[in-house]
Structures are given as C-alpha cells and as structure tokens.
Design an enzyme around this catalytic site. Structure first.
Site, mmCIF file in Angstrom:
data_model
loop_
_atom_site.group_PDB
_atom_site.id
_atom_site.type_symbol
_atom_site.label_atom_id
_atom_site.label_comp_id
_atom_site.label_asym_id
_atom_site.label_seq_id
_atom_site.Cartn_x
_atom_site.Cartn_y
_atom_site.Cartn_z
ATOM 1 N N ASP A 1 2.590 2.045 8.006
ATOM 2 C CA ASP A 1 1.201 1.473 7.649
ATOM 3 C C ASP A 1 1.814 0.055 6.972
ATOM 4 O O ASP A 1 1.441 0.093 5.653
ATOM 5 C CB ASP A 1 0.504 2.150 6.808
ATOM 6 C CG ASP A 1 -0.995 1.824 6.965
ATOM 7 O OD1 ASP A 1 -1.378 1.015 7.452
ATOM 8 O OD2 ASP A 1 -1.750 2.577 6.030
ATOM 9 N N ASP B 1 1.121 -1.035 -0.147
ATOM 10 C CA ASP B 1 -0.143 -0.074 -0.107
ATOM 11 C C ASP B 1 0.876 1.132 0.067
ATOM 12 O O ASP B 1 0.633 2.291 0.697
ATOM 13 C CB ASP B 1 -0.882 0.070 1.226
ATOM 14 C CG ASP B 1 -2.157 0.973 1.002
ATOM 15 O OD1 ASP B 1 -2.335 1.514 0.095
ATOM 16 O OD2 ASP B 1 -2.550 1.350 2.018
HETATM 17 N N1 LIG Z 1 4.629 6.119 14.355
HETATM 18 C C1 LIG Z 1 3.755 7.322 13.930
HETATM 19 N N2 LIG Z 1 4.144 8.741 14.440
HETATM 20 C C2 LIG Z 1 3.558 9.606 14.129
HETATM 21 N N3 LIG Z 1 2.209 9.416 13.216
HETATM 22 C C3 LIG Z 1 1.961 8.437 12.792
HETATM 23 C C4 LIG Z 1 2.607 7.251 13.182
HETATM 24 N N4 LIG Z 1 2.072 6.331 12.537
HETATM 25 C C5 LIG Z 1 0.824 6.840 11.930
HETATM 26 N N5 LIG Z 1 0.872 8.124 12.047
HETATM 27 C C6 LIG Z 1 -0.246 8.933 11.640
HETATM 28 O O1 LIG Z 1 -1.357 8.414 11.540
HETATM 29 C C7 LIG Z 1 -1.880 8.343 10.194
HETATM 30 C C8 LIG Z 1 -2.490 7.025 9.864
HETATM 31 O O2 LIG Z 1 -1.498 5.847 10.096
HETATM 32 P P1 LIG Z 1 -1.582 4.749 9.220
HETATM 33 O O3 LIG Z 1 -1.493 5.054 7.887
HETATM 34 O O4 LIG Z 1 -0.742 3.661 9.770
HETATM 35 O O5 LIG Z 1 -2.902 3.913 9.547
HETATM 36 P P2 LIG Z 1 -4.160 3.409 8.804
HETATM 37 O O6 LIG Z 1 -5.336 3.422 9.947
HETATM 38 O O7 LIG Z 1 -3.854 2.342 8.093
HETATM 39 O O8 LIG Z 1 -4.642 4.781 7.855
HETATM 40 P P3 LIG Z 1 -5.293 4.822 6.520
HETATM 41 O O9 LIG Z 1 -6.549 3.788 6.503
HETATM 42 O O10 LIG Z 1 -5.825 6.332 6.448
HETATM 43 O O11 LIG Z 1 -4.462 4.443 5.294
HETATM 44 C C9 LIG Z 1 -0.753 8.540 9.367
HETATM 45 O O12 LIG Z 1 -0.960 9.028 8.166
HETATM 46 C C10 LIG Z 1 0.038 9.266 10.403
HETATM 47 O O13 LIG Z 1 -0.322 10.809 10.124
HETATM 48 MG MG LIG Z 2 -2.341 4.724 6.052
#
Ligand SMILES: Nc1ncnc2c1ncn2[C@@H]1O[C@H](COP(=O)(O)OP(=O)(O)OP(=O)(O)O)[C@@H](O)[C@H]1O
Ligand SMILES: [Mg+2]
Length: 264
Positions: A208, A192
């Site tokens: 992610d 992804d």
């Molecule tokens: N380790 C981290 N430190 C700081 N911010 C983070 C971290 N991991 C994720 N984030 C924030 O949280 C958001 C979502 O994280 P991630 O993409 O892992 O989750 P997701 O639920 O799969 O999101 P999506 O469904 O929108 O893809 C990221 O875009 C970022 O802004």
């Molecule tokens: Mg994401």
C-alpha cells in the site's frame, strides 16, 4: 439487450473478454467496473498481463484488490475507484511531489496519477531492497503486482498474526531495516506504515504505497514520525524494547547499507 445495470456490466465485461469469476463480485464492487476501467482491464488482458480476474480480496477506502491470474500464475490487481475515492485526501500527498507537477487537478487525473505513483513507489522500494509485492504494470486506475499468498489465499496482515509471531525482535529489526532502506536508498517515506499495511508471509512485506512521498515532500518528516510511532507502538505491545526517539535517530543515522553514514 441487458435488463438492468448489473446485467449490462456483465455483458460488457464478457464483450471485453474479461473473465470475472463470480458475477456477484460486480454487485459488490459497485463503483469499480465502469466502462473506462473495463477497457483498461481489456488492454491489460490483450497485452497478456491478465488472463482472468478472480474474486475480490479487499474493499478499501480508495481501491479494491482482486486475486487474478496471468499466463504464469497468480497476481494481485488493485483497482482504484474513480468515483468513490477520497481524492481530496490524495491531493495532499501528490501536491509537492515533483514527479506529478503537471497533473491536472480533476478527480480522474488524480486517481490515475495516484495509481502510477503507487507503481513507481513500489519499484523504488523494491530496487532499494525492501520486500514489497513486485510491481508489474499500471494502466489507468489499475495496478498489477505480485500476489502475496498461495492458491488464492492471500497472506495475513501483521496485525492478524501479532500473537503468533515467533521472533518479535527479529521482525522488528527487519521492518526497521526496511524503513532505513526506504529512507536512505529509495528516498521515500511510506506515510501509512502500520501493522495494517505490512503483510506477513514468513517475513514482513510492505504494501500500500500509493501515498508514499519523496523525502523532499513538505510533509515527509511528519509522515515519517507518524510511521515510526505506529511501528514502535505495535512492537512495544509485543514486548520489544524500543522508543520513537531511538528509532528516529537510528533510521536517520543510516544503516550499514548507507554509504553516507554519519557519526551523529
Ligand atoms: N500484492 C498483494 N497480494 C495479496 N494480497 C494483497 C496484495 N496487496 C494487497 N492485498 C490485500 O488487500 C488489502 C488491501 O490492500 P491495500 O492496503 O494496498 O489497499 P487499500 O485500498 O489502500 O486498503 P485500505 O484502504 O484498507 O488501506 C491488504 O490488506 C491485503 O489483504
Ligand atoms: Mg491498506
């Protein structure tokens, strides 16, 4: 006695000694803080992995990400929702992964396996030299990792800083080097990868990785080509000369870190 559902959640969190910064978060995060999740947070807090849970940073399709503190400083806590996750989509990535052969196919088990999968994928990526948030621990549907940012403010996504990147070619090269390391050293495809799952904090950081798959996964090749397509499309818009075919060949050939580098 608690008067309403939200009141009950707050009381329960208090009983479990999980400090939640703003009780409004509980309202916003409907579907996140069920009792088993609060208990998982409680276990993590007992084991000193979490001292207090702060505000929500993101509400995604499957998970919510929170800013939090441990004994040493800032951490990020990703909580996968059991009830509102799209677990059918998750199944496609888990089926075919030998690491998760024995999991039962009900929703809760899939989400828990998914959380563990993200922890393991981040570890593999980190061990291969890819810059990712350092994974710390997972407990049930809760993943604890390094916080990317400072003073409660998380770093932006690559998407958000696109126009400000000073060295698009250098950034492209760094990202494609990480793709190579992921492919050859970690044996993984992100699956992804795009400007939405790369943070930018002085350097690109892949995030992610719950859906990332081993190269042996039946759809690994298709996911790999899609990842390459996303990266090429993004950097071409920034004026970087690159092509899908070129990047696929380059990654497959292996980088300088690949001892099995072949000529063709
Ligand atoms: N380790 C981290 N430190 C700081 N911010 C983070 C971290 N991991 C994720 N984030 C924030 O949280 C958001 C979502 O994280 P991630 O993409 O892992 O989750 P997701 O639920 O799969 O999101 P999506 O469904 O929108 O893809 C990221 O875009 C970022 O802004
Ligand atoms: Mg994401």
């Amino acid at each position: 006695m608690c008067r309403n559902r939200r009141g009950c959640q707050i009381r329960r969190a208090e009983r479990l000694r999980i400090r939640i910064k703003d009780s409004d978060d509980l309202k916003v995060e409907e579907g996140v803080f069920d009792v088993p999740t609060l208990k998982a947070l409680y276990r993590l807090s007992n084991k000193k992995f979490i001292r207090s849970l702060g505000g929500v940073m993101s509400t995604g399709k499957e998970a919510n990400v929170f800013h939090a503190l441990d004994e040493k400083g800032e951490i990020a806590v990703k909580i996968y929702r059991i009830t509102t996750s799209d677990f059918r989509a998750m199944q496609e990535y888990i089926t075919g992964d030998p690491r998760f052969k024995s999991i039962k196919h009900d929703k809760k088990d899939i989400v828990i396996a998914w959380t563990k999968k993200e922890l393991r994928n981040l570890m593999r990526a980190h061990d291969a030299g890819v810059r990712v948030p350092m994974p710390i621990i997972s407990e049930r549907n809760v993943l604890v990792m390094e916080f990317i940012g400072k003073d409660g403010i998380h770093a932006p996504l690559l998407k958000e800083v696109a126009s400000e990147i000073e060295d698009p070619v250098g950034t492209y090269e760094k990202i494609t080097e990480y793709m190579r390391l992921l492919y050859h050293k970690a044996g993984l495809v992100h699956a992804d990868l795009s400007e939405y799952n790369i943070m930018y904090y002085g350097e690109p950081i892949f995030i992610d990785m719950g859906q990332s798959v081993l190269l042996s996964h039946p759809h690994a090749e298709e996911f790999f080509v899609r990842d390459v397509g996303n990266i090429v499309r993004f950097f071409r818009k920034l004026g970087v000369e690159c092509s899908e075919e070129g990047l696929i060949a380059e990654i497959k050939r292996g980088g300088k870190d690949d001892p099995h580098q072949s000529a063709g």
